[in-house]
Design an enzyme around this catalytic site. Structure first.
Site, mmCIF file in Angstrom:
data_model
loop_
_atom_site.group_PDB
_atom_site.id
_atom_site.type_symbol
_atom_site.label_atom_id
_atom_site.label_comp_id
_atom_site.label_asym_id
_atom_site.label_seq_id
_atom_site.Cartn_x
_atom_site.Cartn_y
_atom_site.Cartn_z
ATOM 1 N N THR A 143 -55.689 22.354 -30.216
ATOM 2 C CA THR A 143 -55.289 23.617 -30.842
ATOM 3 C C THR A 143 -54.197 24.420 -30.183
ATOM 4 O OG1 THR A 143 -57.540 23.906 -31.611
ATOM 5 C CG2 THR A 143 -56.159 25.803 -31.743
ATOM 6 N N ASP A 152 -52.450 25.851 -35.778
ATOM 7 C CA ASP A 152 -52.093 24.497 -36.211
ATOM 8 C C ASP A 152 -53.304 23.937 -36.955
ATOM 9 O OD1 ASP A 152 -53.151 22.021 -34.041
ATOM 10 O OD2 ASP A 152 -53.680 24.127 -33.782
ATOM 11 N N ARG A 163 -54.773 20.489 -36.400
ATOM 12 C CA ARG A 163 -55.263 19.185 -35.918
ATOM 13 C C ARG A 163 -56.584 19.355 -35.177
ATOM 14 N NH1 ARG A 163 -51.503 15.462 -32.156
ATOM 15 N NH2 ARG A 163 -50.530 15.035 -34.155
ATOM 16 N N LYS A 194 -58.397 26.487 -39.186
ATOM 17 C CA LYS A 194 -58.859 27.148 -37.974
ATOM 18 C C LYS A 194 -58.878 28.664 -38.083
ATOM 19 C CE LYS A 194 -57.119 23.341 -35.336
ATOM 20 N NZ LYS A 194 -56.362 22.845 -34.198
ATOM 21 N N GLY A 251 -61.189 25.532 -29.080
ATOM 22 C CA GLY A 251 -62.288 25.040 -28.240
ATOM 23 C C GLY A 251 -63.141 24.072 -29.032
ATOM 24 N N SER A 271 -55.164 24.627 -26.231
ATOM 25 C CA SER A 271 -54.444 23.775 -25.286
ATOM 26 C C SER A 271 -52.940 23.980 -25.397
ATOM 27 C CB SER A 271 -54.800 22.307 -25.539
ATOM 28 O OG SER A 271 -54.553 21.991 -26.887
ATOM 29 N N ASP A 326 -47.629 19.893 -27.310
ATOM 30 C CA ASP A 326 -48.999 19.684 -26.865
ATOM 31 C C ASP A 326 -49.601 18.549 -27.677
ATOM 32 O OD1 ASP A 326 -52.100 21.271 -27.528
ATOM 33 O OD2 ASP A 326 -51.574 20.120 -25.735
ATOM 34 N N SER A 328 -52.423 19.477 -30.344
ATOM 35 C CA SER A 328 -52.112 20.230 -31.558
ATOM 36 C C SER A 328 -51.142 19.430 -32.396
ATOM 37 C CB SER A 328 -51.443 21.557 -31.217
ATOM 38 O OG SER A 328 -52.055 22.162 -30.131
#
Lengths: 246, 278
Positions: free
Chosen positions: B45, B61, B63, B77, B91, B173, B210, B213
């Site tokens: 995320t 995002d 994913r 999300k 998380g 992340s 990242d 994500s």
């Protein structure tokens, strides 16, 4: 049919009588008048005021320790009428509820929510046979951030309501009719007029001229929304203003 | 009565730590043989939020990852909490989902009880008290944003229960990638279009930089007037179009020779096996 099978206990505990009345709750109302005091609350355009008599029954009593005005939160105050001990218990419960709300939700409780909570608690006492209703009535004042000045009353039956003006105590019927007459024309009540109307209501209903030491006045205003009680000199100033007007 | 006045009351519900020691022993014995205990699915995320001129803008995002595998390419999300309060969750996916659903129902009850629209501060208070109660085992970091009677507010709450109140926030992340975009270009009281571009760029930074994500950018615009939920606002990580083909027309390869060899097969053994049709 279960008519009359309560074996006469309906007068002793909070169960229904055959006519559908709760005698204990009605007796609780009579207990409020037992204290002999009357309290008046009036809501003006930017002020809410509660006034009560300060009767010091014993010459040896320290009058500064005797009070019926209580602060529930910094912005919500109340006047209690009726049994002294029951009043203190209800005030303590109100403070605990307000504190828990602030802890759980992060903002100050509102007057109508607090009043409803206390009314719900009083209702439980009218349903439980092992607990008696409290013999006291609370008139709560606050400046609500959205609704402005508010005046709420909560009684032993678990009923609560917002008022423009109300009276509780030994002479409540006379005081209520006096207030109805004075507020019929929906006058514009400034700060001073609100306080003085409350004092005049008490003096006319109890047919006595008050000294500053015989009254307790609690106010909240839009400019100063924190609940506070007036000092003797401020009460004296209002009494003088009333005398001058007459 | 206040909970602190009843210290002797047994705390029911919540996590039970009775098996912690046994689990630790099992894990160590497993790792000796070379196996790993299964891990909960995290969302990886990048989530971000900012306060702009008219209200609050939340972005995320889409994913969801299962260790190193993408479990969901287009998950949502940004969760609903109240008509003008939304929340992005990062998380552990289940923890974030459950926490926000609990908040939504608590807020609904609160609204019915008080008869007034809820405050963002109240949602944050309840969320952080719940997360603290679970001592960080509920692994959800959330960004709560919304508009209430006191104005537009943005909070971030960490899994252990601490919170921040700031004009712009990022979590997950990809937070480092996203916050660098904010630090560079954020200004107070931005216009809606500039703010949308800024949040989109911040999330895109997380998507590209990242591994946890990816996929699309979701946006949620909350103002005094209402809420606009832009699902799939931007799809920066589109699947590339294949240029060539590996299918060849019949006849592309020339046939040079053809030989046929018949094989003679004899029946050696015949056995009948009854099927269990009961």
């Amino acid at each position: 049919m279960s008519r009359g099978s309560n074996a006469g206990f309906d007068r002793h505990i909070t169960i229904f009588s055959p006519e559908g009345r709760l005698y204990q709750v009605e007796y609780a109302f009579k207990a409020i008048a037992q204290s002999g005091l009357t309290s008046v609350g009036i809501r003006g355009t930017d002020t809410v005021v509660v006034v009560t008599q300060k009767k010091v029954p014993d010459k040896l009593l320290d009058p500064s320790t005797l009070t019926n005005m209580f602060k529930l939160t910094p912005r919500i105050g109340c006047v209690m009428t009726g049994h002294n001990a029951d009043s203190r218990s209800q005030v303590h419960r109100a403070r605990v509820e307000a504190g828990e709300w602030k802890y759980k939700f992060g903002y100050d409780i509102m007057a109508d929510v607090l009043c409803r909570r206390l009314a719900d608690i009083s209702q439980v006492y009218t349903q439980n046979a092992e607990m008696r209703p409290l013999g006291c009535c609370m008139i709560m004042v606050a400046i609500d951030p959205q609704q402005g000045p508010v005046l709420y009353k909560c009684d032993p039956a678990g009923y609560y309501c917002g008022f423009r003006a109300t009276a509780v105590g030994a002479k409540q019927t006379e005081a209520n009719s006096y207030l109805e007459k004075k507020l019929k024309k929906k006058p514009d009540l400034s700060h001073d007029r609100t306080v003085q109307l409350a004092i005049s209501c008490l003096s006319s209903v109890l047919s006595m001229d008050f000294k500053a030491s015989e009254l307790e006045i609690g106010i909240v205003t839009k400019d100063k929304p924190k609940f506070r009680t007036l000092s003797e000199s401020e009460i004296e100033a209002h009494l003088v203003a009333i005398a001058e007007r007459e | 009565m206040l909970h602190s006045l009843n210290p002797s009351q047994q705390q029911t519900g919540g996590f039970s730590f009775e098996n912690s020691r046994r689990n630790a022993v099992l894990e160590s014995s497993l790792s000796e043989v070379g196996y790993k205990a299964p891990k909960a699915r995290k969302t990886g995320t990048t989530i971000a939020g900012m306060v702009f001129k008219d209200g609050v803008l939340l972005g995320a995002d889409t994913r969801a990852t299962d260790d190193m595998v993408v479990a969901d390419k287009n998950c949502m999300k940004i969760h609903y909490i109240a008509p003008k309060i939304y929340c992005c969750g990062a998380g552990v996916a289940a923890d974030a989902e459950m926490a926000t659903q609990m908040m939504a129902s608590n807020v609904e009850l609160h609204m019915l009880n008080t008869g007034r629209p809820p405050l963002v501060a109240m949602v944050t208070r309840q969320l952080k008290q719940m997360l603290f109660r679970y001592q960080g085992h509920m692994g959800s970091s959330v960004i709560v944003g919304g508009v209430d009677v006191t104005g537009a507010h943005l909070y971030s709450v960490y899994p252990h229960g601490s919170y921040d109140k700031l004009p712009f926030l990022t979590m997950g992340s990809g937070a480092a990638a996203a916050v660098s975009v904010f630090e560079d270009r954020f200004k107070p009281n931005m216009e809606l279009e500039d703010a949308k571009k800024l949040v989109r760029d911040a999330i895109a930074a997380g998507i590209f930089c990242d591994l946890g994500s990816g996929s699309n950018v979701d946006l949620c615009i909350i103002t005094e007037a209402g809420v606009q939920f832009l699902r799939g606002y931007d799809k920066p990580a589109q699947k590339g179009k294949r240029e060539g083909q590996y299918r060849y027309k019949p006849g592309t390869t020339a046939v040079l020779t053809k030989t046929e060899t018949p094989l003679s097969v004899d029946v050696i053994d015949e056995s009948v096996q009854m099927m269990d049709t009961e």
